[in-house]
Design a protein around this motif. Structure first.
Motif, PDB file in Angstrom:
ATOM      1  N   GLU A  20      -2.401   2.878 -14.028  1.00  0.00           N
ATOM      2  CA  GLU A  20      -1.899   1.864 -13.092  1.00  0.00           C
ATOM      3  C   GLU A  20      -0.990   2.505 -12.048  1.00  0.00           C
ATOM      4  OE1 GLU A  20      -1.606  -1.346 -10.967  1.00  0.00           O
ATOM      5  OE2 GLU A  20      -2.909  -1.232 -12.723  1.00  0.00           O
ATOM      6  N   ARG A  21      -0.136   3.427 -12.483  1.00  0.00           N
ATOM      7  CA  ARG A  21       0.721   4.141 -11.527  1.00  0.00           C
ATOM      8  C   ARG A  21      -0.126   4.915 -10.517  1.00  0.00           C
ATOM      9  NH1 ARG A  21       6.180   6.520 -13.967  1.00  0.00           N
ATOM     10  NH2 ARG A  21       6.664   4.936 -15.506  1.00  0.00           N
ATOM     11  N   ALA A  22      -1.151   5.593 -11.027  1.00  0.00           N
ATOM     12  CA  ALA A  22      -2.023   6.372 -10.141  1.00  0.00           C
ATOM     13  C   ALA A  22      -2.772   5.456  -9.176  1.00  0.00           C
ATOM     14  CB  ALA A  22      -3.001   7.207 -10.965  1.00  0.00           C
ATOM     15  N   ALA A  23      -3.220   4.303  -9.658  1.00  0.00           N
ATOM     16  CA  ALA A  23      -3.904   3.349  -8.776  1.00  0.00           C
ATOM     17  C   ALA A  23      -2.960   2.869  -7.675  1.00  0.00           C
ATOM     18  CB  ALA A  23      -4.433   2.166  -9.588  1.00  0.00           C
ATOM     19  N   THR A  24      -1.712   2.645  -8.031  1.00  0.00           N
ATOM     20  CA  THR A  24      -0.716   2.225  -7.037  1.00  0.00           C
ATOM     21  C   THR A  24      -0.526   3.307  -5.981  1.00  0.00           C
ATOM     22  OG1 THR A  24       0.401   0.812  -8.646  1.00  0.00           O
ATOM     23  CG2 THR A  24       1.693   1.510  -6.731  1.00  0.00           C
ATOM     24  N   VAL A  25      -0.456   4.558  -6.417  1.00  0.00           N
ATOM     25  CA  VAL A  25      -0.306   5.675  -5.479  1.00  0.00           C
ATOM     26  C   VAL A  25      -1.526   5.761  -4.565  1.00  0.00           C
ATOM     27  CG1 VAL A  25      -0.219   8.200  -5.309  1.00  0.00           C
ATOM     28  CG2 VAL A  25       1.269   7.000  -6.930  1.00  0.00           C
ATOM     29  N   LEU A  26      -2.710   5.688  -5.146  1.00  0.00           N
ATOM     30  CA  LEU A  26      -3.928   5.767  -4.333  1.00  0.00           C
ATOM     31  C   LEU A  26      -3.994   4.619  -3.328  1.00  0.00           C
ATOM     32  CD1 LEU A  26      -6.519   6.837  -7.059  1.00  0.00           C
ATOM     33  CD2 LEU A  26      -5.540   8.265  -5.241  1.00  0.00           C
ATOM     34  N   ARG A  27      -3.620   3.432  -3.770  1.00  0.00           N
ATOM     35  CA  ARG A  27      -3.601   2.272  -2.865  1.00  0.00           C
ATOM     36  C   ARG A  27      -2.622   2.520  -1.722  1.00  0.00           C
ATOM     37  NH1 ARG A  27      -2.068  -1.244  -6.349  1.00  0.00           N
ATOM     38  NH2 ARG A  27      -4.124  -1.565  -7.234  1.00  0.00           N
ATOM     39  N   ARG A  28      -1.446   3.048  -2.060  1.00  0.00           N
ATOM     40  CA  ARG A  28      -0.435   3.354  -1.045  1.00  0.00           C
ATOM     41  C   ARG A  28      -0.938   4.419  -0.060  1.00  0.00           C
ATOM     42  NH1 ARG A  28       4.122   4.182  -4.311  1.00  0.00           N
ATOM     43  NH2 ARG A  28       3.597   6.367  -4.421  1.00  0.00           N
ATOM     44  N   LEU A  29      -1.820   5.299  -0.537  1.00  0.00           N
ATOM     45  CA  LEU A  29      -2.393   6.335   0.326  1.00  0.00           C
ATOM     46  C   LEU A  29      -3.585   5.815   1.133  1.00  0.00           C
ATOM     47  CD1 LEU A  29      -2.188   9.401  -2.088  1.00  0.00           C
ATOM     48  CD2 LEU A  29      -0.763   8.944  -0.070  1.00  0.00           C
ATOM     49  N   GLY A  30      -3.890   4.543   0.977  1.00  0.00           N
ATOM     50  CA  GLY A  30      -4.937   3.934   1.787  1.00  0.00           C
ATOM     51  C   GLY A  30      -6.301   3.829   1.146  1.00  0.00           C
ATOM     52  N   VAL A  31      -6.412   4.155  -0.137  1.00  0.00           N
ATOM     53  CA  VAL A  31      -7.709   4.065  -0.813  1.00  0.00           C
ATOM     54  C   VAL A  31      -8.027   2.600  -1.082  1.00  0.00           C
ATOM     55  CG1 VAL A  31      -9.024   4.675  -2.886  1.00  0.00           C
ATOM     56  CG2 VAL A  31      -7.465   6.348  -1.850  1.00  0.00           C
ATOM     57  N   ARG A  32      -9.215   2.194  -0.682  1.00  0.00           N
ATOM     58  CA  ARG A  32      -9.686   0.820  -0.864  1.00  0.00           C
ATOM     59  C   ARG A  32     -11.038   0.839  -1.564  1.00  0.00           C
ATOM     60  NH1 ARG A  32      -5.085   0.394   0.117  1.00  0.00           N
ATOM     61  NH2 ARG A  32      -4.113  -0.438   1.962  1.00  0.00           N
ATOM     62  N   ALA A  33     -11.516  -0.325  -1.933  1.00  0.00           N
ATOM     63  CA  ALA A  33     -12.825  -0.444  -2.583  1.00  0.00           C
ATOM     64  C   ALA A  33     -13.886   0.237  -1.719  1.00  0.00           C
ATOM     65  CB  ALA A  33     -13.174  -1.912  -2.796  1.00  0.00           C
TER      66      ALA A  33
END
Length: 140
Positions: free
Chosen positions: A7-20
Motif C-alpha cells: 500500500e505504501r508503494a502504491a501510494t508512492v507510485l500514485r504520487r509519481l503519476g502512475v495511473r491505470a
C-alpha cells in the motif's frame, strides 16, 4: 507487513503519476521488494514490465524504450553467483544511451538499497525506495 508495504508503494507510485494502464518497469533481483512492487502496481491497475537483472545494457536500452515506463524500480546491486553484481549502474548506462537518442521521456528511478553499494545518483530522477516508502534504511 507485506500488504502495508504494498500500500505504501502504491501510494508512492500514485504520487509519481502512475495511473491505470501505465507501465512500471521492475529491474530487481529476486527480493521481497519485487513482490511488493508487483502488488503495488496491481493495486493501481498499472502494468508491470519485468527487466531481468541478467539483461545487457543494449537489451535494457531496447526494453526500457519499448516499455515507455516513466517509473523504473531497481536495486543498487545484487548477490549473484557468489559475487555482488551492479544493477543500477547497468540501468543508468541504458537510460543514458536512451536519453542520448532523444527517445526517453522523463523518468523516475526508485532504488532499493540491497547491498549498500555506492551508486551514481541523478538528483530529480533517482529516489531511494525506503525513503519514499517512509521506511528505515536496511540492507539484506
Amino acid at each position: 507487513m507485506l500488504l502495508d508495504r504494498a500500500e505504501r508503494a502504491a501510494t508512492v507510485l500514485r504520487r509519481l503519476g502512475v495511473r491505470a494502464g501505465d507501465r512500471v518497469a521492475v529491474h530487481l533481483p529476486l527480493v521481497p521488494e519485487s513482490v511488493i512492487a508487483t502488488l503495488a502496481i496491481g493495486r493501481l491497475d498499472a502494468i508491470r514490465t519485468t527487466l531481468p537483472v541478467s539483461l545487457t545494457v543494449p537489451e535494457l536500452v531496447a526494453r526500457t524504450h519499448e516499455s515507455s515506463a516513466r517509473v523504473l524500480i531497481t536495486a543498487d546491486a545484487a548477490f549473484w553467483d557468489g559475487a555482488v553484481r551492479p544493477v543500477k549502474a547497468l540501468l543508468d548506462h541504458a537510460l543514458a544511451r536512451s536519453t542520448a537518442s532523444g527517445a526517453t521521456p522523463d523518468r523516475t528511478v526508485l532504488v532499493v538499497n540491497r547491498c549498500s553499494r555506492p551508486v551514481s545518483w541523478k538528483p530529480g530522477r533517482d529516489l531511494w525506495w525506503h525513503e519514499s516508502l517512509g521506511l528505515p534504511a536496511t540492507t539484506h
